[in-house]
Scaffold this active site. Structure first.
Site, short mmCIF file in Angstrom:
data_model
loop_
_atom_site.label_atom_id
_atom_site.label_comp_id
_atom_site.label_asym_id
_atom_site.label_seq_id
_atom_site.Cartn_x
_atom_site.Cartn_y
_atom_site.Cartn_z
N HIS A 189 0.87 -1.18 0.00
CA HIS A 189 0.00 0.00 0.00
C HIS A 189 0.91 1.23 0.00
O HIS A 189 2.04 1.18 0.51
CB HIS A 189 -0.84 -0.06 1.28
CG HIS A 189 -1.88 0.99 1.43
ND1 HIS A 189 -1.60 2.25 1.89
CD2 HIS A 189 -3.21 0.96 1.19
CE1 HIS A 189 -2.73 2.96 1.92
NE2 HIS A 189 -3.72 2.19 1.51
N ASP A 228 2.99 -4.59 7.94
CA ASP A 228 1.76 -3.81 7.79
C ASP A 228 0.60 -4.80 7.89
O ASP A 228 0.34 -5.55 6.96
CB ASP A 228 1.79 -3.10 6.43
CG ASP A 228 0.45 -2.47 6.05
OD1 ASP A 228 -0.56 -2.72 6.77
OD2 ASP A 228 0.39 -1.76 5.04
N GLN A 266 -4.72 -5.34 6.87
CA GLN A 266 -5.73 -6.25 6.30
C GLN A 266 -5.65 -7.64 6.93
O GLN A 266 -6.35 -8.55 6.47
CB GLN A 266 -5.57 -6.36 4.77
CG GLN A 266 -5.70 -5.06 4.03
CD GLN A 266 -7.11 -4.46 4.10
OE1 GLN A 266 -8.07 -5.09 4.55
NE2 GLN A 266 -7.25 -3.21 3.67
N LYS A 292 -10.66 -0.74 10.33
CA LYS A 292 -10.84 -1.91 9.47
C LYS A 292 -11.21 -3.14 10.30
O LYS A 292 -11.34 -4.24 9.77
CB LYS A 292 -9.55 -2.18 8.69
CG LYS A 292 -9.19 -1.05 7.71
CD LYS A 292 -8.01 -1.44 6.88
CE LYS A 292 -7.36 -0.27 6.19
NZ LYS A 292 -8.18 0.33 5.14
N CYS A 294 -4.92 2.56 -3.50
CA CYS A 294 -3.67 3.10 -2.92
C CYS A 294 -2.52 2.11 -3.12
O CYS A 294 -1.68 1.92 -2.24
CB CYS A 294 -3.82 3.44 -1.44
SG CYS A 294 -5.07 4.66 -1.09
N1 C6P Z 1 -6.44 0.47 2.76
C1 C6P Z 1 -8.27 0.12 1.20
O1 C6P Z 1 -9.35 0.41 0.68
P1 C6P Z 1 -5.10 3.73 7.21
O2 C6P Z 1 -5.58 4.64 6.12
O3 C6P Z 1 -3.89 4.28 7.91
O4 C6P Z 1 -6.17 3.28 8.15
O5 C6P Z 1 -4.64 2.36 6.47
C2 C6P Z 1 -3.71 2.41 5.45
C3 C6P Z 1 -3.48 1.04 4.90
C4 C6P Z 1 -2.26 0.45 5.11
N2 C6P Z 1 -2.00 -0.79 4.69
C5 C6P Z 1 -2.92 -1.51 4.03
C6 C6P Z 1 -2.59 -2.90 3.61
C7 C6P Z 1 -4.18 -0.97 3.78
O6 C6P Z 1 -5.10 -1.70 3.13
C8 C6P Z 1 -4.46 0.36 4.20
C9 C6P Z 1 -5.77 1.00 3.88
C10 C6P Z 1 -7.77 0.93 2.38
O7 C6P Z 1 -7.59 -0.82 0.80
C11 C6P Z 1 -7.85 2.41 2.12
S1 C6P Z 1 -6.68 2.93 0.90
#
Ligand code: C6P
Length: 415
Positions: A132, A209, A212, A235, A373
């Site tokens: 991401h 990270d 997910q 999430k 992203c």
């Molecule tokens: N992915 C998606 O629709 P934040 O924005 O900090 O809560 O998470 C960022 C982020 C980091 N790593 C991974 C693997 C992610 O999937 C995400 C966020 C969302 O896939 C919004 S772009």
């Protein structure tokens, strides 16, 4: 602080569970809501919504600062949530859990604190091609600041990481590895435990990270042996704007603060400032206390269930969706790795994903369309964007059927 472990675990009944999520009763353009955008953000159960409003109605005060009863109650609720989050990921000590604004901020914290202190010209940071943006850009920024270089591990046509390339790229100059656990664009589950062991064999620390992963499968940071693990509450049925970073004790203790302000100090004079202990050293200023309290409630919600059962339920939806999508003419699934979590990205011949998203929305089906992203992933597959359906604990096969029948409407419109 002892944490209540829900026992016995609650049997997963996705249909019954839906009543606990008020938003799932919404009507969208006259249709029942079919919410399949859970990798973007999940919906919130009543227990989480009520935890946040009850905090403001009964306990609101600033934490760690005052001696009055409300401040004591707020501090207890805040630190109680830290203990809950630590228990969820099996962190040995709640003090190894830092509250952040989300996964993105956790990675930036490590890049700016550990990275700036430890990287120099010619050093290498290893990431994968399926990261991401929030696990690419923070490292690009710190590389520009320190003269370090970003190296990228490729993946194959199925979206499976090239482990030989990982070994080749893990070289003499590698100082840090930062890896996505589950790809938000492809669904691939990476063998992070194995990759961490390979990096550690060369003395290289690893950040995972887990944005997910944590909501969808059991995660044990001790078993993984990772050095850092970042994720977001929103999430995993919690509120937006709050998340957590787990860190290995010795690393956190040695790292400099990355933001200065209240609560992160032990003593301040104009001549010399000394810093608070971990995790407070990394939590400058008044935090999102209500968000943290609701994050704790989200963890309680999730821990009622056997997370292996949650993973199996979402894997069933993935299999069913993959099967049903193959009956729609012109669908191509992007990301067909053997180990996948509950999301499916696809394109439809001759129709732009954004047009698909708009028509699905008119049918009450919420999916995400775009680059997710993860622009390098789209570039690798030569597509401008994909449609992504992502599953959560409350989704049903019936909703997959609704997605497929909405896609037949798309086919009717575009021929
Ligand atoms: N992915 C998606 O629709 P934040 O924005 O900090 O809560 O998470 C960022 C982020 C980091 N790593 C991974 C693997 C992610 O999937 C995400 C966020 C969302 O896939 C919004 S772009």
């Amino acid at each position: 602080m002892p944490v209540h472990t829900p026992s016995p675990l609650r049997r997963l009944d996705p249909v019954a569970l839906r009543d606990e999520f008020p938003i799932l009763a919404e009507r969208i353009h006259g249709h029942r809501l079919v919410y399949l955008d859970n990798a973007n953000t999940t919906q919130k159960p009543r227990s989480v919504i009520e935890a946040e409003s009850s905090y403001y109605a009964h306990d609101n005060a600033n934490i760690h600062r005052s001696t009055h009863l409300l401040s004591e109650r707020a501090t207890k609720a805040y630190e109680g949530a830290r203990a809950r989050v630590a228990a969820l990921i099996h962190a040995p000590d709640p003090h190894q859990v830092i509250f952040t604004r989300g996964c993105t901020e956790g990675i930036n914290l490590v890049a700016q604190s550990w990275g700036r202190a430890n990287l120099g010209p010619g050093d290498e940071v290893l990431v994968t091609w399926m990261e991401h943006h929030s696990n690419i850009v923070p490292w690009q920024i710190v590389c520009a600041q320190t003269g370090a270089v970003l190296k990228v591990v490729p993946f194959d046509d199925t979206g499976t990481l090239d482990l030989d390339a990982f070994d080749r790229l893990l070289g003499e100059r590698t100082r840090f590895v930062s890896l996505i656990h589950v790809s938000n664009a492809l669904g691939t589950i990476n063998p992070v435990k194995d990759l961490i062991a390979r990096a550690h064999a060369r003395g290289v620390p690893v950040l995972v990270d887990g944005a997910q992963a944590v909501p969808h499968m059991p995660v044990d940071v001790v078993d993984l042996d990772c050095d850092f693990y970042a994720f977001s509450a929103h999430k995993m049925y919690g509120p937006t704007g709050i998340g957590a970073l787990y860190g290995r004790r010795e690393l956190l203790d040695a790292m400099p603060p990355w933001q200065g302000g209240g609560d992160m100090i032990a003593s301040v004079t104009f001549e010399q400032t000394t810093y608070n202990v971990v995790p407070y050293k990394f939590e400058a200023g008044t935090p999102n206390i209500a968000g943290v309290v609701a994050f704790g409630a989200a963890v309680d919600f999730l821990r009622q269930f056997d997370l292996d059962e949650v993973a199996a339920h979402e894997a069933d939806l993935l299999r069913y969706a993959t099967d049903r999508l193959s009956t729609v003419g012109g669908v191509r699934v992007i990301g067909t790795a053997r180990d996948k979590a509950g999301l499916v990205s696809f394109v439809l011949d001759g129709v732009h994903p954004h047009d698909i998203g708009t028509i699905l929305d008119r049918e009450g089906v919420a999916v995400r369309t775009g680059q997710h992203c993860a622009q390098p992933v789209m570039d690798r597959f030569g597509v401008p964007a994909t449609v992504r359906a992502s599953f959560a604990i409350y989704n049903t096969r019936d909703e997959v059927d609704a997605l497929v029948s909405a896609l037949t409407v798309v086919r009717e419109v575009f021929g």
